[in-house]
Design an enzyme around this catalytic site. Structure first.
Site, mmCIF file in Angstrom:
data_model
loop_
_atom_site.group_PDB
_atom_site.id
_atom_site.type_symbol
_atom_site.label_atom_id
_atom_site.label_comp_id
_atom_site.label_asym_id
_atom_site.label_seq_id
_atom_site.Cartn_x
_atom_site.Cartn_y
_atom_site.Cartn_z
ATOM 1 N N CYS A 107 -0.898 8.778 3.308
ATOM 2 C CA CYS A 107 -0.800 8.181 1.975
ATOM 3 C C CYS A 107 -2.044 8.462 1.152
ATOM 4 C CB CYS A 107 -0.563 6.677 2.092
ATOM 5 S SG CYS A 107 -1.806 5.818 3.084
ATOM 6 N N GLU A 157 0.892 -1.157 0.000
ATOM 7 C CA GLU A 157 0.000 0.000 0.000
ATOM 8 C C GLU A 157 0.928 1.203 0.000
ATOM 9 O OE1 GLU A 157 -1.116 3.279 1.443
ATOM 10 O OE2 GLU A 157 -1.317 2.161 3.311
#
Length: 686
Positions: free
Chosen positions: A296, A257
């Site tokens: 993120c 991820e």
């Protein structure tokens, strides 16, 4: 504060007594902890996990592990203030810490609930349906998911030291896989505090959780095919780790991820003065402010209709200028520093690259004054808003990510152009589309979904409950294609399945039933003279079956059911229309057949069966005509001991019953599962 040495926890012992790298308070620059010198014995750690860890976890079943997750979540909730104290050193405000700490604990609760509701009381998940492979029903096949007897290595980023570990730990623990956690060094003190709490709880089986502070050394070089690796961090680091020769050679699953250039699109239909215009501006500012933009999922590219560029820039600038920035311990502070001085340097360098092709719309450093004593030594960075007038011509704005409170406005003229610009990010975790028009949403999402792991459609209605652009949820996947890593985290049972091995099983129905732990049609049944509804949960055996008496369906049945239900559909009452239909005559209501079958197999007297709370896989296979005779077979298909009690303290479990309804020709006319709550026998009663 007396700065502790952060020890690693490997092979059942805390390791590391000599200080190494100092770790600093992000706001003041004071030393608050040290990593330890030396490297642990990773071969011993892996052996401990594969032996004690696997054994301890697989002595429990899915339901028991789900219950432990719930207990662990409660324990952490009771002791969470210790985590908030450490969280302040990362530069996180109380609200930022809430996302990390409460979000992580909430993820444990969520997986505990999903496991309790959706997983069996065993260590084999049947991933149906059963497929008949032979013409006469003697040979069949299906799929199962079983725990991988290896180790999950979880490598986490610096920005969410609590949630980052717990959102990986929860599904791997539920799947029965021990883990070795490796937090990013800069904020490892918070993960260290978390792991100490988790171990102190006394709830976790030995070997199921280990911690590496500092370098992983040759850990990845020692992994086997039953192991797995998950990673959260930069795309560059993900690519380097993914290419580890050992992982490639042994086929070790790798889930990444990675940070990405996420977009937010103000729809072409939205006008100034619309609620969605203001909601969009607030969402952008929130993503720049929370964790000082170190997410993120944060919005890096803001796509706006050209006619609204100046108005939106003014709105964003005003909101950013009103932020109070400083030491997160101060109640008036809304945004703290970056996590470290190293991060401060990285953000500054990346911003300089973007400024070469962008104009600066708002520069917070021009009015910066950080609140708090000693703040000048901290890792603060002012929010900065850029604008790129020709985004289609400037590659850097689609390639350079500034992992801090920086975002870039990009004008567009048509929705197609906005979608093309969003796709230039080469894959991202999330995108937001603010629109008032359902057709715009339908068009944009269909085309944008290929490039984004998650899409938030923001309008005035959704905003009443929306968790926001940057908030991954346990029940929905977190990940994205391309630059975002190509992986999937969370997503409910999808994440649990990542740590399970899927295998196809073929054999006779009887053998499949034994493997699956549930009755398969065609398998040997246990015929009994005692009605299955008269048995308590622990007495009932999978495969125990009852063949009911028969009932002939009459015209009066159809008329009475229609009058009772109000269902006067022509196929049941119009003789001429029914003759002209493919059935050729009037037929009984499907739900009458269902009700009649219940009348055939229900045991009416009080007993262990407490409630019927659902139907699964209901299908009406053939019509039931006037004069047909039906008969039902009730078979105990599956038992799930969720280890719950009612208000009176009586234990109970869930039983799924396979129901077949057949006509006088032995043809299947209806098929379904019913779910019932069944009491356990009271202790001391025989």
């Amino acid at each position: 504060m007396n700065a502790p040495i952060l020890q690693s926890y490997l092979a059942g012992h805390w390791f590391g007594t000599e200080p190494a790298q100092p770790l600093l308070d992000a706001a003041s620059g004071a030393v608050i902890a040290h990593t330890h010198a030396g490297q642990g014995d990773f071969e011993a750690a892996l052996h401990h996990a594969r032996s004690s860890g696997v054994r301890g976890l697989l002595e429990l079943d899915f339901q028991q592990r789900a219950a432990l997750l719930k207990s662990l979540a409660r324990y952490l909730s009771e002791h969470k203030e210790r985590l908030y104290e450490w969280s302040l050193y990362t530069g996180a405000t109380r609200n930022d810490g809430w996302i990390d700490i409460e979000g992580g604990i909430g993820t444990l609760f969520a997986y505990a609930g999903m496991g309790s509701q959706e997983l069996p009381a065993g260590n084999v998940v049947h991933e149906g349906p059963v497929v008949q492979l032979g013409k006469q029903g003697h040979f069949a096949g299906s799929h199962i998911l079983v725990p991988r007897e290896g180790v999950a290595v979880h490598i986490d980023a610096f920005n969410f030291p609590v949630w980052g570990l717990l959102e990986k730990f929860a599904p791997s623990f539920l799947a029965g896989m021990p883990c070795i956690a490796k937090p990013a060094t800069a904020t490892s003190y918070l993960t260290w505090a978390l792991v100490r709490l988790m171990l102190d709880s006394g709830l976790l089986p030995e070997g199921c959780l280990q911690l590496v502070v500092g370098s992983t050394g040759d850990l990845l070089d020692r992994l086997q095919g039953q192991d797995a690796v998950t990673f959260t961090g930069s795309a560059a680091t993900a690519a380097r780790l993914r290419g580890n020769p050992r992982l490639l050679e042994r086929g070790v699953p790798f889930n990444a991820e990675a940070d990405s250039l996420n977009s937010a699109i103000l729809g072409p239909d939205v006008e100034q003065g619309d609620a969605e215009f203001e909601l969009f501006a607030r969402e952008v500012v929130r993503e720049m402010r929370v964790k000082a933009g170190q997410k993120c999922t944060a919005i890096r590219r803001i796509l706006v209709p050209r006619r609204h560029l100046q108005a939106l820039a003014a709105s964003l600038g005003a909101k950013l200028g009103a932020l109070r920035i400083g030491d997160p311990r101060l109640p008036e502070v809304q945004m703290g520093p970056l996590a470290s001085k190293e991060q401060q340097r990285d953000v500054g360098e990346a911003l300089a690259r973007l400024r070469a092709c962008c104009d600066t719309v708002f520069d917070g450093s021009a009015q910066a004054s950080w609140a708090g004593v000693g703040a000048e030594q901290g890792a603060f960075f002012a929010p900065t808003l850029l604008a790129c007038e020709r985004p289609a011509e400037m590659a850097a704005v689609h390639e350079v990510e500034v992992f801090g409170p920086v975002s870039t406005l990009m004008p567009y003229d048509e929705l197609d152009e906005a979608l093309a610009l969003a796709a230039r990010g080469q894959g991202s975790l999330v995108a937001t589309l603010a629109t008032r028009d359902p057709q715009t949403a339908a068009t944009a999402v269909r085309r944008a979904a290929v490039h984004h792991g998650r899409i938030l459609v923001l309008d005035e209605e959704a905003a009443k409950e929306s968790t926001g652009h940057g908030s991954p949820l346990p029940s929905l996947k977190h990940g994205g294609p391309g630059r975002a890593g190509g992986g999937e985290e969370l997503g409910g049972m999808r994440a649990v399945a990542h740590y399970l091995q899927r295998s196809a099983v073929q054999g006779s129905p009887t053998m499949l039933a034994a493997v699956l732990g549930e009755y398969v049609r065609g398998a040997r049944r246990i015929e009994t003279e005692v009605h299955p509804f008269r048995r308590h949960f622990e007495e009932l055996r999978v495969g125990e079956s009852l063949l009911t008496h028969r009932r002939t369906v009459t015209e009066a049945d159809i008329v009475n059911f229609g009058c009772l239900s109000g269902d006067h559909f022509y196929m049941h009452f119009d003789d001429i229309a029914a003759r002209q239909s493919p059935f050729g005559q009037r037929i009984a209501h499907g739900y009458f057949v269902l009700s009649a079958a219940a009348g055939l197999f229900v045991s009416p007297a009080p007993g262990p069966v407490l409630a019927n709370y659902g139907l699964d896989t209901l299908r009406f296979i053939k019509p039931v005509r006037i004069g047909d005779t039906i008969q039902a077979r009730l078979t105990c298909k599956r038992k799930t001991d969720r280890r719950k009690t009612d208000a009176q303290g009586r234990g109970q479990g869930v039983v799924a019953w396979d129901v077949e309804v057949r006509n006088q020709e032995d043809e299947l006319v209806a098929s379904y599962d019913i779910l019932t709550l069944v009491a356990k026998r009271e202790q001391g009663v025989s």
